[in-house]
Design an enzyme around this catalytic site. Structure first.
Site, PDB file in Angstrom:
ATOM      1  N   LYS A   1     -27.593 -96.900  59.750  1.00 19.85           N
ATOM      2  CA  LYS A   1     -28.588 -97.985  59.668  1.00 19.85           C
ATOM      3  C   LYS A   1     -29.969 -97.353  59.475  1.00 19.85           C
ATOM      4  O   LYS A   1     -30.275 -96.332  60.113  1.00 19.85           O
ATOM      5  CB  LYS A   1     -28.559 -98.874  60.917  1.00 19.85           C
ATOM      6  CG  LYS A   1     -29.579-100.028  60.828  1.00 19.85           C
ATOM      7  CD  LYS A   1     -29.297-101.138  61.816  1.00 19.85           C
ATOM      8  CE  LYS A   1     -29.718-100.854  63.230  1.00 19.85           C
ATOM      9  NZ  LYS A   1     -31.160-100.531  63.405  1.00 19.85           N
TER      10      LYS A   1
ATOM     11  N   ASP B   1     -27.781 -95.415  63.929  1.00 15.13           N
ATOM     12  CA  ASP B   1     -29.170 -95.432  63.471  1.00 15.13           C
ATOM     13  C   ASP B   1     -29.616 -94.041  63.055  1.00 15.13           C
ATOM     14  O   ASP B   1     -29.438 -93.072  63.821  1.00 15.13           O
ATOM     15  CB  ASP B   1     -30.097 -95.871  64.619  1.00 15.13           C
ATOM     16  CG  ASP B   1     -30.447 -97.341  64.554  1.00 15.13           C
ATOM     17  OD1 ASP B   1     -30.449 -97.919  63.453  1.00 15.13           O
ATOM     18  OD2 ASP B   1     -30.717 -97.918  65.626  1.00 15.13           O
TER      19      ASP B   1
ATOM     20  N   SER C   1     -32.079 -97.442  70.096  1.00 15.37           N
ATOM     21  CA  SER C   1     -32.482 -98.029  71.378  1.00 15.37           C
ATOM     22  C   SER C   1     -31.941 -97.182  72.534  1.00 15.37           C
ATOM     23  O   SER C   1     -32.331 -97.386  73.679  1.00 15.37           O
ATOM     24  CB  SER C   1     -31.994 -99.477  71.493  1.00 15.37           C
ATOM     25  OG  SER C   1     -30.620 -99.570  71.167  1.00 15.37           O
TER      26      SER C   1
ATOM     27  N   GLU D   1     -34.442-108.574  62.502  1.00 17.22           N
ATOM     28  CA  GLU D   1     -34.831-108.611  63.920  1.00 17.22           C
ATOM     29  C   GLU D   1     -36.100-109.432  64.105  1.00 17.22           C
ATOM     30  O   GLU D   1     -37.115-109.201  63.434  1.00 17.22           O
ATOM     31  CB  GLU D   1     -35.040-107.171  64.425  1.00 17.22           C
ATOM     32  CG  GLU D   1     -35.452-107.117  65.893  1.00 17.22           C
ATOM     33  CD  GLU D   1     -35.293-105.734  66.523  1.00 17.22           C
ATOM     34  OE1 GLU D   1     -34.715-104.823  65.889  1.00 17.22           O
ATOM     35  OE2 GLU D   1     -35.757-105.573  67.671  1.00 17.22           O
TER      36      GLU D   1
ATOM     37  N   GLU E   1     -34.264 -98.358  58.904  1.00 18.85           N
ATOM     38  CA  GLU E   1     -35.304 -99.381  59.001  1.00 18.85           C
ATOM     39  C   GLU E   1     -36.256 -99.289  57.809  1.00 18.85           C
ATOM     40  O   GLU E   1     -36.762 -98.204  57.512  1.00 18.85           O
ATOM     41  CB  GLU E   1     -36.099 -99.201  60.302  1.00 18.85           C
ATOM     42  CG  GLU E   1     -35.255 -99.401  61.551  1.00 18.85           C
ATOM     43  CD  GLU E   1     -36.074 -99.299  62.837  1.00 18.85           C
ATOM     44  OE1 GLU E   1     -37.314 -99.196  62.771  1.00 18.85           O
ATOM     45  OE2 GLU E   1     -35.444 -99.316  63.916  1.00 18.85           O
TER      46      GLU E   1
HETATM   47  O1  KIV Z   1     -31.468 -99.662  68.051  1.00 17.29           O
HETATM   48  C1  KIV Z   1     -31.031-100.816  68.210  1.00 17.29           C
HETATM   49  O2  KIV Z   1     -30.462-101.178  69.250  1.00 17.29           O
HETATM   50  C2  KIV Z   1     -31.224-101.766  67.119  1.00 17.29           C
HETATM   51  C3  KIV Z   1     -30.846-103.189  67.369  1.00 17.29           C
HETATM   52  C4  KIV Z   1     -31.840-103.847  68.227  1.00 17.29           C
HETATM   53  C5  KIV Z   1     -30.605-103.935  66.108  1.00 17.29           C
HETATM   54  O3  KIV Z   1     -31.672-101.409  66.079  1.00 17.29           O
END
Ligand code: KIV
Length: 273
Positions: free
Chosen positions: A122, A92, A54, A191, A124
């Protein structure tokens, strides 16, 4: 003003997150992308800090998370890790660095872990990224999974609406959650899905389930820092609680500074050498 300060200042690890789930102690997670904010979040005793992709939206102003690169995520993660002593730091893996080619995925993962000192990655997706998740886990790198509204798939979804409302998508989400746990993921982010489905998944899994727009009956919550501080403009989904209105406060402070400069009020004699 309520104040939660844990006496436990030990570094949060995957084992501690599991213990929190077992003891029904809720997990707090927040995003950060830079040293100053990460240091404040860590001092405020947040359990986990997500260096989310994000950053593409809130730091770089992109409309989606797709454009952010691995190098840019590594830069943000390095800044965050320098500011953190206690929180569990999750990074991420950005779009295009792990889907499709598990060897490339492992290379991306190793770069993040080596160059940032983060605790976890993390990713997805579910069954479709199984090989990449397995290969990364086999290198001893903890993986937090992410299902439901997965913003890297926005072009497939077509909107940021609630996911898994229909039975077919809910079934796939349940199956993916079980698969990701069985592979060895240390936690799962859900989410923007119905609260009842999130509750069911959280009860089924023994790993922590952290929700964003997934109701209260999960093991923890995550919010984007700039959203909950009221810095993000024009974004107010139902799940977002604003804990401050810093956007207005920052604008007002800068505006007062501008005015003081123009009127020669700043600097005054005590503010010069
Ligand atoms: O990138 C991010 O901020 C996220 C959250 C919304 C879980 O993946």
């Amino acid at each position: 003003m309520s104040n939660y300060l844990s006496a436990d200042t030990r570094k949060i690890t995957t084992a501690r997150l599991l213990e929190m789930k077992r003891k029904e102690e809720k997990i707090s997670m927040i995003t950060s992308y830079d040293f100053s904010m990460a240091r404040l979040a860590d001092a405020a005793m947040v359990d986990a800090i997500l260096v989310g992709d994000s950053a593409a939206n809130v730091m770089a102003g992109h409309a989606t998370t797709l454009p952010i690169t691995l190098d840019q995520m590594i830069y943000h993660a390095q800044c965050v890790v320098r500011g953190v002593q206690r929180a569990f730091v999750v990074v991420d893996l950005p779009f295009g660095t792990y889907q499709g080619d598990s060897i490339e995925a492992l290379k991306s993962a190793v770069r993040v872990m080596k160059e940032t000192g983060a605790d976890c990655l993390k990713m997805e997706g579910g069954a479709e990224i199984r090989e990449s998740v397995e290969r990364i886990l086999s290198a001893g790198i903890p993986v937090m999974a992410h299902l439901g509204l997965t913003p890297q798939s926005i072009n497939k979804f077509g909107s940021y609406g609630v996911r898994a409302q229909g039975e077919a998508e809910a079934r796939k989400l349940r199956e993916d959650a079980l698969l990701l746990e069985s592979l060895g993921c240390c936690a799962l982010v859900l989410e923007k899905i119905p609260a009842s489905l999130a509750e069911e998944v959280s009860k089924t899994l023994s790993i922590p389930v952290i929700g964003i727009g997934a109701g209260r009956k999960v093991d923890g919550q995550v919010l984007v820092l700039q959203d909950m501080l009221g810095i993000t403009q024009g974004f107010s989904p139902k799940f977002l609680r604003r804990y401050a209105n810093l956007g207005e406060e920052i604008k007002d402070a800068i505006n007062r500074y501008v005015s003081d400069v123009k009127t020669l009020d700043f600097p005054n004699e005590s503010e010069q050498y």
